[in-house]
Motif scaffolding. Sequence first.
Motif, PDB file in Angstrom:
ATOM      1  N   TYR A 278       0.835  -1.207   0.000  1.00 43.21           N
ATOM      2  CA  TYR A 278       0.000   0.000   0.000  1.00 43.21           C
ATOM      3  C   TYR A 278       0.868   1.255   0.000  1.00 43.21           C
ATOM      4  CZ  TYR A 278      -3.253   3.637   1.300  1.00 43.21           C
ATOM      5  OH  TYR A 278      -3.978   4.793   1.307  1.00 43.21           O
ATOM      6  N   MET A 279       1.928   1.256   0.797  1.00 41.95           N
ATOM      7  CA  MET A 279       2.803   2.430   0.853  1.00 41.95           C
ATOM      8  C   MET A 279       3.469   2.690  -0.493  1.00 41.95           C
ATOM      9  SD  MET A 279       4.631   2.153   4.586  1.00 41.95           S
ATOM     10  CE  MET A 279       3.723   2.486   6.094  1.00 41.95           C
ATOM     11  N   VAL A 280       3.901   1.626  -1.148  1.00 39.59           N
ATOM     12  CA  VAL A 280       4.516   1.780  -2.469  1.00 39.59           C
ATOM     13  C   VAL A 280       3.496   2.318  -3.468  1.00 39.59           C
ATOM     14  CG1 VAL A 280       5.540   0.531  -4.408  1.00 39.59           C
ATOM     15  CG2 VAL A 280       6.283   0.020  -2.073  1.00 39.59           C
ATOM     16  N   ALA A 281       2.265   1.787  -3.417  1.00 39.89           N
ATOM     17  CA  ALA A 281       1.223   2.264  -4.329  1.00 39.89           C
ATOM     18  C   ALA A 281       0.919   3.742  -4.082  1.00 39.89           C
ATOM     19  CB  ALA A 281      -0.045   1.426  -4.152  1.00 39.89           C
ATOM     20  N   ALA A 282       0.852   4.149  -2.804  1.00 39.84           N
ATOM     21  CA  ALA A 282       0.597   5.559  -2.481  1.00 39.84           C
ATOM     22  C   ALA A 282       1.745   6.438  -2.946  1.00 39.84           C
ATOM     23  CB  ALA A 282       0.383   5.714  -0.976  1.00 39.84           C
ATOM     24  N   TRP A 283       2.975   5.949  -2.814  1.00 38.32           N
ATOM     25  CA  TRP A 283       4.155   6.715  -3.245  1.00 38.32           C
ATOM     26  C   TRP A 283       4.140   6.903  -4.764  1.00 38.32           C
ATOM     27  CZ3 TRP A 283       8.364   6.750  -6.369  1.00 38.32           C
ATOM     28  CH2 TRP A 283       9.424   7.594  -6.027  1.00 38.32           C
ATOM     29  N   VAL A 284       3.869   5.819  -5.491  1.00 39.96           N
ATOM     30  CA  VAL A 284       3.825   5.904  -6.955  1.00 39.96           C
ATOM     31  C   VAL A 284       2.702   6.830  -7.396  1.00 39.96           C
ATOM     32  CG1 VAL A 284       3.411   4.594  -9.074  1.00 39.96           C
ATOM     33  CG2 VAL A 284       4.872   3.634  -7.276  1.00 39.96           C
TER      34      VAL A 284
END
Length: 671
Positions: A527-533
């Motif tokens: 989720y954090m990676v998706a939010a960052w992207v």
Amino acid sequence: MELLATALPALQEAFALILQPAQIMYLVLGVLLGLSVGVFPGLGGIAGLSLVLPFMFGMDPVSGLALMVGLVAVVPTSDTFASVLMGIPGSSASQATVLDGFPMARKGEAARALSAAFASSLFGGLFGATVLTFFILIARPLVLAFGTPEMLAITLLGLSMVAILAGRLPLKGVSAACLGLLVGTIGEAGAGGSLRMATYDIPYLIDGVKLVIVGLGIFAVPEIISLLRQDQSIARDAKLGAGWMQGVRDWFENIWLSIRCATIGVIVGVIPGLGGSVVDWIAYGHTIHSVKDKSNFGKGDVRGVVGPESSNNAKEGGGLVPTLIFGIPGSGSMAIFIGGLGLLGFNAGPQLIQNDLNVTYTVVWSLALANVVGAGLCIALSGQIARITTIRFTLLAPFLFMMIAFAAFQSRQSLGDLVTLFVIGLVGIFLRRFDWSRPAFLIGFVLSAQAENFSNNAHQIATFKFRRGLEQGLDYIASPIVIGILVLTVISVVLGIRQSKMIRSEGDVVTGRKRAPLIFLLLILAYMVAAWVNAALIELTSDKIFPLTIGTVGIVATVLLLIRMMRAPEDDPVFADRESGGEDAEAPHGLWPTLAWFGALLVMSSLVGFILALMVFLVAFFRLRAGLSWARTLVLSASGIVLMCLFANTLNRDFPPGLLQEFFKLPWPFT
């Protein structure tokens, strides 16, 4: 004297406000709600405030404040019932009370233990309110000098302390706080209007996730599910015995111990995020070390009740210091309290004590009055409250599910509220199961908008000043107050890391299985990676800087946790899992079948409307899950429907409609 003279008109106005009959009525109502919620272990002030939050709309501000303060003030008092009668901490702030309170109850001295606890709680609450009164007078001139850089620095200080002091593993606290911050950025950005983790195809997410749903989902749903899985009453019997006056005398004989522990409570309460997780243990430790004869501690020494109970009520006054003065929640319940202030038209922080000092002192003195009323009601109603703890929780759970679903729907009057409640509730269940700090998540969520606003404003003004000269820019971002706060932040992080191993924010959790904690961590990382992207693809710089920064910190912390998992043995705290042992693992009912009941209520509500769904749900639950006779099933189900209709009619609130209501015009309450 000059400070007192300046604030005297506001003090007089606040005093007049809280003594009005209507405000006292709302205060007493809040106290009664707090007593009701506090009896159930784990629910506490966060769940209680989340339930009343949707009904703040349109309320008189002073009445709303009285209701919220009355509720939050007495939870540390009423949670003593579970600690003393059953030996289960009513909340994280009453863990130490169990050590001597429960043995006293087993010896037939439950009344003595409870009265000593109530007297200590009353004193601690009044002590905390008194300290807060004078602290606001002293701190007001300094706080009014705070600008955007100073407020950004104090916000970072609060977040760092919340994250580091959240539990045994600081990295888990950092990751949980970052997750809360990122969830708080969902929707339309405040600065440029860019959509983050949302699309116009799902209009519900454009406005973000509401605080009431996060509060109920993260705290109320997991605790209700956990208690329901046990399928037993909170306490085995309601025998209190004699000794009510003896308990009061015990407190008076240990008055200096109570004063010292109340002081500890205020100091610990001031520190954001620490609060209930350690305050009782610090006070209990001080109690043991301050007396010569230690032989009776753990066996039923009344001093082991007086010390912790004096501190856990005093911490509420301390927790209001950062909450009211800086807008930084001192605890999870204070995070919900800030949301309630916003609904009533007030913004916690320097502007509150500058423009609405009378409101500030209304909160403070309502806290003192609520402690007096709460202690009195606890003693007067102790027999009835104790009997509530003997009711089989399976008979209470469906009514709690009913209230939670109804309250969540009021946040936006959309079926999306029910879907979001279930999703956030699932997140809360797993945060609790794997010992991730739920207060850190909640406080991060609440501070998300504030932190981003301060960051953007400071960045824009600093850029403008640096263009006019290096000296002007440095003077703006590196004022003495900012430097002092940053130094304090570094010191707090270092000390917090050293002390984190002693913190049990959610009690002891067993370890033993690697797979499930690892999967959950990977989901958080995803989720954090998706939010960052998602943030990186945004064109406007002002809308992407904050989620990118928070996402980077969260990803780094989560990756470090992942590395530790790869190297650590199975008994490492990073693999904490309540399903590996303890009450959750031994519960007669599984997690998924229990959660399915709540999910069924929400799904049926979206299909046929809330009241029709509630009829089916209550009958099925009482008959199949609780195993009641048809007569009792129908009586309890009808009682729930009538109660819900009276409640909605009194507050002029709507029920969630379903797809059925789009095709058929039905009369109220089926609409």
